[in-house]
Design an enzyme around this catalytic site. Structure first.
Site, PDB file in Angstrom:
ATOM      1  N   SER A 145       0.729  -1.209  -0.056  1.00 19.75           N
ATOM      2  CA  SER A 145      -0.135  -0.066  -0.035  1.00 19.75           C
ATOM      3  C   SER A 145       1.171   1.222   0.012  1.00 19.75           C
ATOM      4  O   SER A 145       2.064   1.158   0.526  1.00 19.75           O
ATOM      5  CB  SER A 145      -0.949   0.141   1.269  1.00 19.75           C
ATOM      6  N   TYR A 199      -1.798  -1.322  10.733  1.00 20.37           N
ATOM      7  CA  TYR A 199      -1.888  -1.506   9.107  1.00 20.37           C
ATOM      8  C   TYR A 199      -0.340  -0.847   8.513  1.00 20.37           C
ATOM      9  O   TYR A 199      -0.033  -1.383   7.619  1.00 20.37           O
ATOM     10  CB  TYR A 199      -3.058  -0.421   8.705  1.00 20.37           C
TER      11      TYR A 199
END
Length: 258
Positions: free
Chosen positions: A145, A158
């Protein structure tokens, strides 16, 4: 793209929706047989129907990538059905709970790391073992990401998991380059997926995040999937250990005032 993966056998984890689902369909359109893995059986079988409608041969395997025994069984089922494994997209992941570090629970930290990072490590472990058994060669793409490249307040677990995926990708690529197994990561910006819908429910928050993308919108799952197919194809044969950013300009710098 129609024959980029002709004769290949591919695996997509987290293939029950979003980018994973789109990639499974594009794998099939590019000529691959596809195994889709995920925890949600109904949605997984919906993906399989979409793959078959695109002309592909497919299998769904219910699997939790945070559990070693289930990942090992998953790879065994791929081989039992199709005889080998050539390409894989390790896409399964969760967003975790948004909270400052001081308020984040240990349970949420452990769950997010287990799925997003340990899950990728386990998939790599058993995918690479199978590819080596076959004599080497293959391509693997891990889902990272843009949050694996920058810090973002409120999403420590995350962010840490996606930074970890990028480091893991580089290490795995170095370990397996001589065996002809290429391993890369894809780093999407914010993309129109069920995960994004959950995170950006509030219209004002969504507008703010959209405005952070110079291109003026979120990405589309198909745009990320197209890149994954390319990275898994022989057209990307000189690429390994890299993290491909697809973010609508998010990381290029601040947008100009509107």
């Amino acid at each position: 793209m129609a024959s980029d993966l002709e004769g290949k056998v591919g695996l997509v984890t987290g293939g029950t929706s979003g980018i994973g689902r789109e990639t499974a369909v594009l794998f099939a359109k590019a000529g691959a047989k596809v195994v889709v893995a995920g925890r949600r059986e109904v949605q997984g079988n919906e993906t399989i129907e979409m793959v078959r409608a695109a002309g592909g041969d497919a299998l769904f395997v219910k699997s939790d990538v945070s559990k070693a025994a289930e990942v090992e069984t998953l790879i065994q089922k791929v081989v039992e059905r199709f005889g080998r494994l050539d390409i894989a997209f390790n896409n399964a992941g969760i967003e975790g709970v948004q909270a400052p570090i001081v308020r984040q629970s240990e349970e949420d930290w452990d769950r997010t790391i287990a799925i997003n990072l340990k899950g990728v490590w386990l998939c790599l472990k058993y995918e690479i073992r199978q590819m080596l058994r076959q004599g080497g060669g293959g391509a693997i793409v891990n889902m990272a990401s843009i949050i694996g490249l920058i810090g973002t307040a409120g999403v420590a677990a995350y962010s840490a998991s996606k930074h970890g995926v990028i480091g893991l990708t580089k290490t795995a690529a170095l370990e397996n380059a001589k065996s002809g197994i290429r391993i890369n990561a894809v780093c999407p910006g914010f993309t129109e997926t069920p995960m994004a819908d959950r995170i950006f429910r509030a219209p004002a928050v969504r507008k703010y995040v959209v405005d952070c993308h110079p291109i003026g919108r979120f990405g589309r799952p198909a745009e990320i999937a197209e890149a994954v197919v390319w990275m898994c194809s022989d057209r990307a044969s000189f690429m390994t250990g890299q993290s491909l950013v697809l973010d609508g300009g998010f990381l290029a710098g601040p947008t100009s005032p509107s």
